[in-house]
Design a protein around this motif. Structure first.
Motif, short mmCIF file in Angstrom:
data_model
loop_
_atom_site.label_atom_id
_atom_site.label_comp_id
_atom_site.label_asym_id
_atom_site.label_seq_id
_atom_site.Cartn_x
_atom_site.Cartn_y
_atom_site.Cartn_z
N PRO A 1 -39.96 5.78 57.54
CA PRO A 1 -40.86 6.60 56.69
C PRO A 1 -41.28 7.95 57.28
O PRO A 1 -41.23 8.95 56.58
CB PRO A 1 -42.08 5.68 56.51
N GLU A 2 -41.63 8.02 58.58
CA GLU A 2 -42.12 9.30 59.12
C GLU A 2 -40.98 10.33 59.12
O GLU A 2 -41.20 11.51 58.82
CB GLU A 2 -42.64 9.18 60.57
N ALA A 3 -39.78 9.89 59.49
CA ALA A 3 -38.65 10.83 59.54
C ALA A 3 -38.28 11.29 58.13
O ALA A 3 -37.91 12.45 57.93
CB ALA A 3 -37.46 10.18 60.24
N ILE A 4 -38.41 10.41 57.14
CA ILE A 4 -38.07 10.79 55.76
C ILE A 4 -38.97 11.96 55.32
O ILE A 4 -38.50 12.97 54.82
CB ILE A 4 -38.27 9.61 54.77
N VAL A 5 -40.26 11.82 55.56
CA VAL A 5 -41.20 12.87 55.12
C VAL A 5 -40.88 14.18 55.84
O VAL A 5 -40.84 15.24 55.21
CB VAL A 5 -42.67 12.43 55.37
N SER A 6 -40.60 14.11 57.13
CA SER A 6 -40.30 15.32 57.88
C SER A 6 -39.01 15.98 57.35
O SER A 6 -38.96 17.20 57.15
CB SER A 6 -40.16 14.94 59.37
N ARG A 7 -37.98 15.19 57.07
CA ARG A 7 -36.72 15.76 56.56
C ARG A 7 -36.92 16.43 55.22
O ARG A 7 -36.40 17.51 54.96
CB ARG A 7 -35.67 14.65 56.42
N LEU A 8 -37.68 15.77 54.34
CA LEU A 8 -37.87 16.33 53.00
C LEU A 8 -38.68 17.62 53.07
O LEU A 8 -38.42 18.58 52.34
CB LEU A 8 -38.58 15.32 52.08
N ARG A 9 -39.68 17.65 53.96
CA ARG A 9 -40.55 18.83 54.06
C ARG A 9 -39.73 20.05 54.49
O ARG A 9 -39.90 21.15 53.97
CB ARG A 9 -41.67 18.54 55.05
N HIS A 10 -38.82 19.84 55.45
CA HIS A 10 -38.08 20.99 55.97
C HIS A 10 -37.03 21.53 55.00
O HIS A 10 -36.68 22.69 55.05
CB HIS A 10 -37.33 20.60 57.26
N TYR A 11 -36.51 20.67 54.15
CA TYR A 11 -35.35 21.05 53.36
C TYR A 11 -35.58 22.32 52.53
O TYR A 11 -34.83 23.28 52.60
CB TYR A 11 -34.89 19.91 52.44
N LYS A 12 -36.68 22.29 51.75
CA LYS A 12 -36.88 23.33 50.74
C LYS A 12 -36.91 24.74 51.32
O LYS A 12 -36.19 25.63 50.86
CB LYS A 12 -38.18 23.05 49.98
N ASP A 13 -37.73 24.93 52.36
CA ASP A 13 -37.91 26.27 52.93
C ASP A 13 -36.59 26.83 53.44
O ASP A 13 -36.28 28.00 53.24
CB ASP A 13 -38.88 26.21 54.12
N LEU A 14 -35.84 25.95 54.12
CA LEU A 14 -34.61 26.44 54.73
C LEU A 14 -33.49 26.62 53.72
O LEU A 14 -32.64 27.50 53.87
CB LEU A 14 -34.17 25.48 55.84
N ALA A 15 -33.47 25.78 52.68
CA ALA A 15 -32.36 25.84 51.72
C ALA A 15 -32.51 27.01 50.74
O ALA A 15 -31.50 27.51 50.24
CB ALA A 15 -32.27 24.53 50.94
N LYS A 16 -33.74 27.43 50.49
CA LYS A 16 -33.94 28.44 49.43
C LYS A 16 -33.12 29.71 49.64
O LYS A 16 -32.40 30.14 48.72
CB LYS A 16 -35.43 28.75 49.27
N PRO A 17 -33.17 30.33 50.85
CA PRO A 17 -32.35 31.54 51.02
C PRO A 17 -30.85 31.28 50.89
O PRO A 17 -30.10 32.16 50.46
CB PRO A 17 -32.70 32.03 52.43
N VAL A 18 -30.42 30.07 51.24
CA VAL A 18 -28.99 29.73 51.13
C VAL A 18 -28.62 29.65 49.64
O VAL A 18 -27.59 30.19 49.20
CB VAL A 18 -28.67 28.39 51.84
#
Ligand code: G5P
Ligand code: MG
Length: 224
Positions: free
Chosen positions: A163-180
């Motif tokens: 559970p803790e790693a899932i939340v961390s992975r999901l949180r990071h995705y959006k910010d980094l993927a947007k410029p891509v």
């Protein structure tokens, strides 16, 4: 020979990149490459890159860009005679720029799935590490609980599906993927698919690709 096809599939953790890539690879003449599977193979083989990557992956963090590009670009450069679909790379603008300097992409699929759906799917995911086969207790359960359908070997949960790693992975995705995503949209190669069910998204992806790549009956494929 028909033109080689270069595609990328992007999406947050649990969005179905692996599931959809497998369907694409079964139906169309291209090789499915997964950055996550490649990292897990390196971890299992105890390579230097694998040992380093594990310290990030287990905490739900992204592996540094220079490690990813050093691992993956040579692999892509080797694939001069195959069409491919890359799942999970690039994930940052730096990675996208590095990829850009080695090849021209034909198409990018971006999966847009609600956050709650992703959390639920990942907590129900079970994998067979040796083959990479993926199950889900609700969506595609194994025939015998806890066992791989083909080998009968035990299934495990990924460390980063805690559970803790899932939340961390999901949180990071959006910010980094947007410029891509913005970059690929500006190049006119982005195709975005939204929904909560892979089976409803798949027909749209299937018909898009049918207009662009030969189906499996026309060419022999090779799995990476
Ligand atoms: P990965 O391995 O690339 P993620 O986090 O991007 O990992 P993940 O978790 O593999 O992505 P997925 O492939 O998008 O998810 O999804 P999937 O496995 O097909 O489906 C998820 C689950 O849902 C499965 O159980 C499936 O059966 C089920 N499912 C599918 N469709 C449906 C549906 O319609 N309904 C239901 N109910 N279930 C469904 O990367 C792992 C780590 O490696 C590092 C990072 O640390 C990353 O966290 N990494 C990188 N780091 C830096 N740069 C990169 N480029 C990196 N690539 C990997
Ligand atoms: Mg995956």
């Amino acid at each position: 020979m028909s033109k080689l096809f270069r595609a990328v599939i992007m999406g947050p953790p649990g969005s179905g990149k692996g599931t959809i890539s497998e369907r694409i690879a079964q139906r169309f003449a291209l090789t499915h490459l997964s950055s996550g599977d490649f990292l897990r193979e390196n971890i299992a083989a105890n390579t230097e890159a694998g040992i380093l990557a594990k310290t990030y992956i287990d905490r739900g963090l992204l592996v540094p860009d220079h490690v990813m590009t050093r691992l993956l670009l040579p692999k892509l450069e080797e694939m001069t005679r195959h069409s491919w679909l890359m799942d999970g790379f690039p994930r940052t603008l730096a990675q996208a720029n590095a990829l850009n300097s080695t090849c021209d992409l034909d198409l990018v699929i971006s999966l847009n799935i609600p956050f709650e759906t992703l959390k639920e799917r990942l907590s129900e995911r079970w994998v067979h590490p040796a083959s990479g086969r993926v199950y889900n207790m609700g969506f595609n359960p194994p025939r015998i609980q806890g066992r791989d359908d083909i080998s009968g070997e035990p299934l495990i949960q990924r460390e980063d599906d805690q559970p803790e790693a899932i939340v961390s992975r999901l949180r990071h995705y959006k910010d980094l993927a947007k410029p891509v995503i913005d970059l690929y949209r500006s190049k006119g190669i982005l195709h975005k698919f939204s929904g909560t069910e892979t089976d409803r998204i798949w027909p749209y992806i299937n018909s898009l690709l049918s207009t662009k790549i030969p189906s499996i009956s026309q060419t022999v494929t090779q799995h990476a």
